[in-house]
Design a protein around this motif. Structure first.
Motif, PDB file in Angstrom:
ATOM      1  N   ALA A 248       5.182   4.723  12.481  1.00  0.00           N
ATOM      2  CA  ALA A 248       5.179   6.043  13.112  1.00  0.00           C
ATOM      3  C   ALA A 248       6.030   7.041  12.329  1.00  0.00           C
ATOM      4  CB  ALA A 248       5.681   5.934  14.561  1.00  0.00           C
ATOM      5  N   LYS A 249       7.230   6.637  11.937  1.00  0.00           N
ATOM      6  CA  LYS A 249       8.102   7.576  11.209  1.00  0.00           C
ATOM      7  C   LYS A 249       7.577   7.806   9.797  1.00  0.00           C
ATOM      8  CE  LYS A 249      12.221   6.194   9.795  1.00  0.00           C
ATOM      9  NZ  LYS A 249      13.592   5.605   9.757  1.00  0.00           N
ATOM     10  N   TRP A 250       6.932   6.780   9.218  1.00  0.00           N
ATOM     11  CA  TRP A 250       6.327   6.948   7.889  1.00  0.00           C
ATOM     12  C   TRP A 250       5.207   7.986   7.936  1.00  0.00           C
ATOM     13  CZ3 TRP A 250       1.781   3.918   5.789  1.00  0.00           C
ATOM     14  CH2 TRP A 250       1.614   4.123   4.420  1.00  0.00           C
TER      15      TRP A 250
ATOM     16  N   VAL B 283       7.114  -0.511   6.160  1.00  0.00           N
ATOM     17  CA  VAL B 283       7.394   0.599   5.252  1.00  0.00           C
ATOM     18  C   VAL B 283       8.816   1.141   5.346  1.00  0.00           C
ATOM     19  CG1 VAL B 283       5.037   1.421   4.899  1.00  0.00           C
ATOM     20  CG2 VAL B 283       6.258   2.066   6.977  1.00  0.00           C
ATOM     21  N   ASP B 284       9.540   0.788   6.422  1.00  0.00           N
ATOM     22  CA  ASP B 284      10.926   1.249   6.543  1.00  0.00           C
ATOM     23  C   ASP B 284      11.860   0.092   6.200  1.00  0.00           C
ATOM     24  OD1 ASP B 284      12.947   3.058   7.001  1.00  0.00           O
ATOM     25  OD2 ASP B 284      13.009   2.705   9.162  1.00  0.00           O
ATOM     26  N   VAL B 285      11.603  -0.534   5.077  1.00  0.00           N
ATOM     27  CA  VAL B 285      12.250  -1.791   4.721  1.00  0.00           C
ATOM     28  C   VAL B 285      13.750  -1.631   4.524  1.00  0.00           C
ATOM     29  CG1 VAL B 285      11.587  -1.436   2.309  1.00  0.00           C
ATOM     30  CG2 VAL B 285      12.213  -3.710   3.078  1.00  0.00           C
TER      31      VAL B 285
ATOM     32  N   MET C 281      16.208  -1.129  -4.277  1.00  0.00           N
ATOM     33  CA  MET C 281      15.211  -0.977  -3.214  1.00  0.00           C
ATOM     34  C   MET C 281      14.816   0.486  -3.049  1.00  0.00           C
ATOM     35  SD  MET C 281      16.631  -3.691  -0.346  1.00  0.00           S
ATOM     36  CE  MET C 281      15.263  -3.457   0.780  1.00  0.00           C
ATOM     37  N   MET C 282      15.764   1.389  -3.256  1.00  0.00           N
ATOM     38  CA  MET C 282      15.458   2.810  -3.109  1.00  0.00           C
ATOM     39  C   MET C 282      14.490   3.318  -4.184  1.00  0.00           C
ATOM     40  SD  MET C 282      16.844   4.149  -0.411  1.00  0.00           S
ATOM     41  CE  MET C 282      17.022   5.906  -0.745  1.00  0.00           C
ATOM     42  N   GLN C 283      14.304   2.550  -5.255  1.00  0.00           N
ATOM     43  CA  GLN C 283      13.354   2.957  -6.287  1.00  0.00           C
ATOM     44  C   GLN C 283      11.911   2.805  -5.824  1.00  0.00           C
ATOM     45  OE1 GLN C 283      14.069   1.273 -10.246  1.00  0.00           O
ATOM     46  NE2 GLN C 283      16.207   0.915  -9.699  1.00  0.00           N
ATOM     47  N   TRP C 284      11.666   1.855  -4.889  1.00  0.00           N
ATOM     48  CA  TRP C 284      10.280   1.581  -4.517  1.00  0.00           C
ATOM     49  C   TRP C 284       9.995   1.675  -3.016  1.00  0.00           C
ATOM     50  CZ3 TRP C 284      10.125  -2.325  -1.050  1.00  0.00           C
ATOM     51  CH2 TRP C 284      11.118  -3.323  -1.100  1.00  0.00           C
ATOM     52  N   ALA C 285      11.013   1.779  -2.187  1.00  0.00           N
ATOM     53  CA  ALA C 285      10.817   1.751  -0.731  1.00  0.00           C
ATOM     54  C   ALA C 285       9.799   2.809  -0.296  1.00  0.00           C
ATOM     55  CB  ALA C 285      12.149   1.979  -0.023  1.00  0.00           C
ATOM     56  N   PRO C 286       8.771   2.430   0.467  1.00  0.00           N
ATOM     57  CA  PRO C 286       7.684   3.366   0.801  1.00  0.00           C
ATOM     58  C   PRO C 286       8.144   4.614   1.545  1.00  0.00           C
ATOM     59  CG  PRO C 286       6.996   1.108   1.214  1.00  0.00           C
ATOM     60  CD  PRO C 286       8.458   1.051   0.899  1.00  0.00           C
ATOM     61  N   TYR C 287       8.992   4.459   2.547  1.00  0.00           N
ATOM     62  CA  TYR C 287       9.392   5.613   3.359  1.00  0.00           C
ATOM     63  C   TYR C 287      10.224   6.600   2.545  1.00  0.00           C
ATOM     64  CZ  TYR C 287      11.657   8.369   7.017  1.00  0.00           C
ATOM     65  OH  TYR C 287      12.123   9.403   7.785  1.00  0.00           O
ATOM     66  N   GLU C 288      11.217   6.092   1.827  1.00  0.00           N
ATOM     67  CA  GLU C 288      12.145   6.969   1.114  1.00  0.00           C
ATOM     68  C   GLU C 288      11.481   7.691  -0.046  1.00  0.00           C
ATOM     69  OE1 GLU C 288      14.603   4.406   3.597  1.00  0.00           O
ATOM     70  OE2 GLU C 288      12.880   4.031   2.281  1.00  0.00           O
ATOM     71  N   ASN C 289      10.396   7.148  -0.586  1.00  0.00           N
ATOM     72  CA  ASN C 289       9.791   7.731  -1.779  1.00  0.00           C
ATOM     73  C   ASN C 289       8.561   8.591  -1.502  1.00  0.00           C
ATOM     74  OD1 ASN C 289      11.176   6.702  -4.416  1.00  0.00           O
ATOM     75  ND2 ASN C 289      11.169   4.943  -3.020  1.00  0.00           N
TER      76      ASN C 289
ATOM     77  N   ILE D 235       0.839  -1.200   0.000  1.00  0.00           N
ATOM     78  CA  ILE D 235       0.000   0.000   0.000  1.00  0.00           C
ATOM     79  C   ILE D 235       0.875   1.251   0.000  1.00  0.00           C
ATOM     80  CG2 ILE D 235      -1.723   1.303   1.287  1.00  0.00           C
ATOM     81  CD1 ILE D 235      -2.746  -1.268  -0.107  1.00  0.00           C
ATOM     82  N   GLY D 236       1.918   1.246   0.834  1.00  0.00           N
ATOM     83  CA  GLY D 236       2.804   2.410   0.868  1.00  0.00           C
ATOM     84  C   GLY D 236       3.461   2.689  -0.467  1.00  0.00           C
ATOM     85  N   ALA D 237       3.872   1.635  -1.160  1.00  0.00           N
ATOM     86  CA  ALA D 237       4.539   1.818  -2.447  1.00  0.00           C
ATOM     87  C   ALA D 237       3.572   2.328  -3.511  1.00  0.00           C
ATOM     88  CB  ALA D 237       5.182   0.503  -2.889  1.00  0.00           C
ATOM     89  N   VAL D 238       2.373   1.755  -3.584  1.00  0.00           N
ATOM     90  CA  VAL D 238       1.445   2.173  -4.654  1.00  0.00           C
ATOM     91  C   VAL D 238       0.904   3.571  -4.401  1.00  0.00           C
ATOM     92  CG1 VAL D 238       0.844  -0.221  -5.184  1.00  0.00           C
ATOM     93  CG2 VAL D 238      -0.609   1.087  -3.629  1.00  0.00           C
ATOM     94  N   LEU D 239       0.802   3.986  -3.136  1.00  0.00           N
ATOM     95  CA  LEU D 239       0.364   5.358  -2.871  1.00  0.00           C
ATOM     96  C   LEU D 239       1.393   6.363  -3.366  1.00  0.00           C
ATOM     97  CD1 LEU D 239      -1.228   5.158   0.698  1.00  0.00           C
ATOM     98  CD2 LEU D 239      -2.353   5.073  -1.533  1.00  0.00           C
ATOM     99  N   ASN D 240       2.683   6.008  -3.278  1.00  0.00           N
ATOM    100  CA  ASN D 240       3.709   6.890  -3.829  1.00  0.00           C
ATOM    101  C   ASN D 240       3.635   6.944  -5.353  1.00  0.00           C
ATOM    102  OD1 ASN D 240       4.863   7.582  -1.351  1.00  0.00           O
ATOM    103  ND2 ASN D 240       6.229   5.807  -1.362  1.00  0.00           N
ATOM    104  N   MET D 241       3.290   5.809  -5.971  1.00  0.00           N
ATOM    105  CA  MET D 241       3.313   5.706  -7.432  1.00  0.00           C
ATOM    106  C   MET D 241       2.057   6.259  -8.096  1.00  0.00           C
ATOM    107  SD  MET D 241       4.901   1.863  -7.875  1.00  0.00           S
ATOM    108  CE  MET D 241       6.557   1.460  -7.319  1.00  0.00           C
ATOM    109  N   ALA D 242       0.897   6.060  -7.438  1.00  0.00           N
ATOM    110  CA  ALA D 242      -0.361   6.479  -8.085  1.00  0.00           C
ATOM    111  C   ALA D 242      -1.386   6.917  -7.046  1.00  0.00           C
ATOM    112  CB  ALA D 242      -0.922   5.333  -8.929  1.00  0.00           C
ATOM    113  N   PRO D 243      -1.094   7.975  -6.278  1.00  0.00           N
ATOM    114  CA  PRO D 243      -2.016   8.390  -5.211  1.00  0.00           C
ATOM    115  C   PRO D 243      -3.369   8.851  -5.737  1.00  0.00           C
ATOM    116  CG  PRO D 243      -0.337  10.070  -5.559  1.00  0.00           C
ATOM    117  CD  PRO D 243       0.079   8.868  -6.358  1.00  0.00           C
ATOM    118  N   GLU D 244      -3.422   9.255  -6.988  1.00  0.00           N
ATOM    119  CA  GLU D 244      -4.656   9.792  -7.543  1.00  0.00           C
ATOM    120  C   GLU D 244      -5.722   8.727  -7.788  1.00  0.00           C
ATOM    121  OE1 GLU D 244      -2.251   8.300 -10.949  1.00  0.00           O
ATOM    122  OE2 GLU D 244      -1.818   9.454  -9.118  1.00  0.00           O
ATOM    123  N   LEU D 245      -5.353   7.448  -7.731  1.00  0.00           N
ATOM    124  CA  LEU D 245      -6.311   6.383  -8.032  1.00  0.00           C
ATOM    125  C   LEU D 245      -7.235   6.051  -6.867  1.00  0.00           C
ATOM    126  CD1 LEU D 245      -4.170   3.784 -10.024  1.00  0.00           C
ATOM    127  CD2 LEU D 245      -5.714   5.541 -10.909  1.00  0.00           C
TER     128      LEU D 245
END
Length: 506
Positions: free
Chosen positions: A454-456, A387-389, A420-428, A366-376
């Motif tokens: 929490a940090k996310w 999320v802090d993988v 991993m940095m391309q898709w990691a939820p926290y970093e993106n 969920i964290g990754a797809v929200l970064n990629m396509a939040p408008e959906l």
């Protein structure tokens, strides 16, 4: 846990400081002297491997399995000679998985050796290495051999075919094979609690998105079946009021991704109904298309519920898993987005009423797809999300980190880190109009530490979030699976459903 043939000796595992089962011990019942500690008969020093001990269905053999995510090694002890040392079946080699059962004068062995979706072999009892394995059931690409239950005169084979389980009964007397038939297009079924070896009765379970879970017994000679028990559903529930179906979305690389869907029969598929899309996509886990009583609260309010069987799971064979882990992990996220777009493009869902949900590795999704396509999406539920993988996988002192390298990769490797940095939820997390979000954490969670969600959330509030609500709920007395009490668990689920209903405008 396993017992010797005369029930005087018990076998079990012990854990290390990271709660990894790393030793198998045997103990004679009745020995209570403090100086008479259990005898350690096998130790696993490799942190990627966990030990497990059990008995074959015949109870004639004790089986000790050392397994990582993708590799296994098996030792056996004859239950009638329980003081003997463990005997190795086949030495481990990276990527080789095999599982051992017993039938008569042979072992039956499920293996992925030269068979990514597994095949079935037989081996003699006392010279059981790979050189003496003989094929019983050949490999079938895309149809994963999930389980084999060997009885005295029959064998029950479970395959996952096109994302749906298939149970076949093999009568060894006449060599006939018959498949247990089910009415629904999409369902979940599997072996039940079978504890007798000398029997012609096989217990199995069945459920679908419109059929409550049930336990059945089938006569393996006549194929006559009887329902023994079905999950009760209070109120005026009628399964005919609901309909389930299978859809297929096309991923960016052309792969067809299955979607399981359920709704009330009178719910329109014109984009006006709110939709909840659920996903996981990791560890080769198959999302079962099963029944849920809490889900009725959504369906009876006009929701459509859909489940995206994305890569990283095991629905479509080993290839499905391999294409959704390590250097292919992004496929998991683009598959999920493709499923959402398919529902939107085909008039099932509307972005203004589409809620997404996932937990743990599904929360990472969920964290990754929200970064990629939040408008959906209009809203998202991320439960104990991993999320802090990147930071977690960089710290091998955290329990379970090392055993996860085969799933996510080791970011100490610069190439793995870069991917991993391309898709990691926290970093993106970035400046965007993210949907409304409910995020949960457990203070005592040993798998996803509470500070990850929490940090996310803190970063989303600081950097990325738009005008919509962002709620973090931390259970102060719960672990990875949420509150353990029945009523606390129900209240927890009610909160999630209430959030989804409110966010979707219902």
């Amino acid at each position: 846990l396993a017992w010797s043939a005369d029930s005087t000796m018990v076998f079990c595992t012990l854990v290390d400081e990271a709660w990894r089962p790393d030793r198998v011990v045997r103990h004679r019942v009745g020995d209570v002297d403090d100086t008479d500690s259990p005898e350690v008969i096998l130790t696993e020093p490799d942190e990627k491997f966990w030990l497990d001990v059990g008995s074959t269905l015949s109870d004639d053999w004790i089986v000790i399995t050392s397994g990582s995510k993708l590799t296994t090694e098996v030792h056996v002890i004859e239950a009638a000679d329980a003081e003997a040392p463990p005997r190795l079946i086949e030495p481990r080699r990276q990527g080789h998985e095999y599982h051992v059962e017993h039938q008569g004068d042979r072992f039956v062995i499920m293996t992925n050796d030269e068979a990514p979706d597994f095949r079935l072999m037989e081996a003699p009892l006392h010279d059981s290495g790979r050189a003496n394995w003989v094929e019983l059931i050949p490999h079938e690409p895309g149809a994963r051999l999930e389980n084999v239950e060997p009885f005295a005169g029959h064998m029950v084979i479970t395959r996952m075919r096109a994302g749906v389980p298939e149970l076949t009964i093999w009568d060894l007397a006449d060599d006939s094979r018959r498949t247990i038939e089910f009415d629904e297009e999409v369902y979940d079924a599997g072996p039940g609690n079978n504890v007798e070896y000398e029997t012609t009765s096989f217990r199995f379970t069945h459920t679908s998105m419109v059929s409550p879970a049930s336990v059945w017994s089938i006569d393996m000679d006549t194929m006559d079946r009887e329902m023994l028990k079905q999950q009760p559903v209070l109120g005026d529930f009628d399964p005919d009021d609901y309909v389930t179906s299978r859809l297929w979305a096309t991923a960016p690389d052309g792969t067809e991704v299955p979607i399981s869907m359920v709704r009330r029969r009178d719910t329109p598929l014109d984009g006006t109904a709110p939709t909840l899309l659920y996903g996981y996509g990791a560890y080769e886990v198959v999302l079962p298309a099963g029944f849920s009583i809490p889900r009725l609260s959504l369906l009876d309010r006009g929701f459509v519920f859909a489940m995206a069987h994305v890569r990283g799971g095991g629905e479509m064979g080993r290839r499905w898993y391999e294409e959704g882990r390590l250097e292919h992990k992004i496929n998991t996220f683009t598959d999920f987005i493709a499923c959402a777009r398919h529902l939107i493009d085909n008039g099932v869902a509307d972005p203004g009423r589409l809620v997404v949900r996932g937990g743990s590795a599904g929360g990472l999704l969920i964290g990754a797809v929200l970064n990629m396509a939040p408008e959906l999406f209009t809203a998202a539920v991320a439960e104990v999300p991993f999320v802090d993988v990147v930071n977690t996988m960089l710290d091998p002192t955290i329990p379970l980190t090392v055993v996860e390298y085969e799933e996510w990769g080791d970011p100490a490797d610069p190439e793995v880190f870069a991917y991993m940095m391309q898709w990691a939820p926290y970093e993106n997390v970035h400046r965007a109009d993210y949907p409304e979000m409910l995020v949960t954490a457990g203070l005592n969670d040993p798998r996803v530490q509470y500070w990850e969600p929490a940090k996310w959330v803190a970063k989303l509030r600081d950097v990325g979030h738009g005008p919509n609500n962002l709620v973090l709920r931390t259970e102060m007395g719960a672990g990875h699976r949420g509150p353990s009490g029945r009523y606390d668990s129900w209240r927890d689920e009610a909160l999630v459903l209430a959030f989804a209903i409110t966010a979707a405008g219902r």
